[in-house]
Design a protein around this motif. Structure first.
Motif, PDB file in Angstrom:
ATOM      1  N   SER A   1     -12.860 145.180  88.875  1.00 30.55           N
ATOM      2  CA  SER A   1     -12.777 144.683  87.506  1.00 30.55           C
ATOM      3  C   SER A   1     -12.018 143.369  87.504  1.00 30.55           C
ATOM      4  O   SER A   1     -10.990 143.224  88.187  1.00 30.55           O
ATOM      5  N   PHE A   2     -12.548 142.397  86.751  1.00 38.91           N
ATOM      6  CA  PHE A   2     -11.953 141.073  86.698  1.00 38.91           C
ATOM      7  C   PHE A   2     -11.181 140.877  85.388  1.00 38.91           C
ATOM      8  O   PHE A   2     -11.441 141.551  84.382  1.00 38.91           O
ATOM      9  N   GLU A   3     -10.262 139.931  85.433  1.00 37.73           N
ATOM     10  CA  GLU A   3      -9.428 139.647  84.273  1.00 37.73           C
ATOM     11  C   GLU A   3     -10.250 139.181  83.073  1.00 37.73           C
ATOM     12  O   GLU A   3      -9.863 139.379  81.918  1.00 37.73           O
ATOM     13  N   ASN A   4     -11.406 138.579  83.324  1.00 35.54           N
ATOM     14  CA  ASN A   4     -12.246 138.072  82.231  1.00 35.54           C
ATOM     15  C   ASN A   4     -13.040 139.177  81.527  1.00 35.54           C
ATOM     16  O   ASN A   4     -13.839 138.906  80.623  1.00 35.54           O
ATOM     17  N   GLY A   5     -12.863 140.444  81.950  1.00 33.56           N
ATOM     18  CA  GLY A   5     -13.551 141.555  81.302  1.00 33.56           C
ATOM     19  C   GLY A   5     -14.836 141.969  81.966  1.00 33.56           C
ATOM     20  O   GLY A   5     -15.439 142.984  81.592  1.00 33.56           O
ATOM     21  N   TYR A   6     -15.270 141.203  82.961  1.00 33.08           N
ATOM     22  CA  TYR A   6     -16.494 141.550  83.686  1.00 33.08           C
ATOM     23  C   TYR A   6     -16.161 142.446  84.893  1.00 33.08           C
ATOM     24  O   TYR A   6     -15.004 142.586  85.293  1.00 33.08           O
ATOM     25  N   HIS A   7     -17.212 143.008  85.470  1.00 32.37           N
ATOM     26  CA  HIS A   7     -17.064 143.921  86.593  1.00 32.37           C
ATOM     27  C   HIS A   7     -18.056 143.553  87.693  1.00 32.37           C
ATOM     28  O   HIS A   7     -19.126 142.988  87.432  1.00 32.37           O
ATOM     29  N   PHE A   8     -17.687 143.907  88.904  1.00 32.87           N
ATOM     30  CA  PHE A   8     -18.542 143.689  90.073  1.00 32.87           C
ATOM     31  C   PHE A   8     -18.718 145.030  90.775  1.00 32.87           C
ATOM     32  O   PHE A   8     -17.742 145.644  91.208  1.00 32.87           O
ATOM     33  N   ALA A   9     -19.952 145.514  90.844  1.00 31.48           N
ATOM     34  CA  ALA A   9     -20.210 146.789  91.496  1.00 31.48           C
ATOM     35  C   ALA A   9     -20.995 146.591  92.788  1.00 31.48           C
ATOM     36  O   ALA A   9     -21.848 145.703  92.890  1.00 31.48           O
ATOM     37  N   PHE A  10     -20.679 147.421  93.747  1.00 28.25           N
ATOM     38  CA  PHE A  10     -21.441 147.502  94.986  1.00 28.25           C
ATOM     39  C   PHE A  10     -22.336 148.730  94.865  1.00 28.25           C
ATOM     40  O   PHE A  10     -21.879 149.859  95.004  1.00 28.25           O
TER      41      PHE A  10
END
Length: 260
Positions: free
Chosen positions: A98-107
């Protein structure tokens, strides 16, 4: 399985979505997908950012603002996914940042053959895992040196990651089809010109695949991928495509076009 062209696309995707954003959380639903402990990953990733990405064959390296480099191997079904809402987390997104900008990165990793690791440097990882230069960057001279020391089937050799990092099963079949070389041809019985034709075909297949974002349907009509199935028809000869096993891998070829 994602091979060089697919991983190249993943690199481009991550570059355009996930760099230079502070990581604030890591969630992993299956610790077997992490080569180090979850707490160690948290120490090295949380409050840090992705700086840049590099690819060697099927491996993607993500340099971070910490002292470690994230290594991603996509296994059979792995891929990255960047999204805004937690509710959009993909079903098989077993690892999520989870990023500070509210977005997420999933593998995403449906069959769980992919994994993450941390390394001190890309060069150390490359040496430890006996990887050649990336097949896209590999020189003819280095390719010939690697091949000349072998005495087995050409398909086995070009799939060896110490010879041509990034070449997998479908690429090997396509390379040999484009160069008209039988997959069980022994390398020590090949001429220098034949080895060079395999190298040239490798470069051609890589560039075509990258140019078309690894969408096989968009490849040129004479590419094996359009009829890579037992009993299908060879573009050049009209003969039936055959299936055999080479080095334990299912292999498709045209017996009239790729005569042994």
């Amino acid at each position: 399985m994602p091979e060089l062209p697919e991983v190249h696309g993943y690199k481009t995707y991550i570059d355009s979505t996930s760099l230079h954003q502070r990581i604030i959380a890591l969630d992993c639903r299956d610790s077997r997908l992490l080569k180090q402990s979850k707490s160690y990953f948290e120490t090295q990733l949380i409050n840090h950012e992705f700086k840049s990405t590099h690819r060697i064959g099927k491996y993607l390296f993500v340099e971070t603002t910490s002292e470690k480099v994230l290594v991603i191997h996509f296994g059979m079904t792995g891929r990255p996914n960047y999204y805004k809402s937690e509710s959009d987390r993909p079903k098989f997104g077993h690892i999520q940042l989870s990023f500070e900008n509210g977005y997420h990165f999933a593998f995403e990793n449906k069959r769980k053959f992919g994994w993450w690791d941390l390394t001190d440097s890309i060069s150390n990882f490359k040496a430890d895992h006996k990887l050649s230069d990336d097949a896209r960057d590999l020189s003819l001279e280095n390719f010939k040196v690697s091949v000349s020391a072998r005495k087995t089937d050409i398909k086995k050799i070009i799939m060896d990651q110490s010879v041509a990092a990034g070449v997998g099963n479908w690429m090997a079949d396509e390379i040999l089809y484009q160069s008209r070389i039988h997959p069980t041809r022994r390398v020590d019985q090949m001429t220098s010109e034949e080895i060079e034709s395999v190298f040239d075909a490798m470069k051609k297949v890589i560039e075509v695949a990258i140019e078309n974002d690894a969408h096989y349907r968009d490849f040129p009509e004479d590419f094996l991928m359009h009829f890579r199935k037992e009993g299908e028809t060879c573009f050049h000869t009209g003969a039936e495509i055959e299936k055999i096993k080479v080095g334990g891998r299912t292999t498709y070829f045209s017996p009239e076009w790729q005569k042994k």
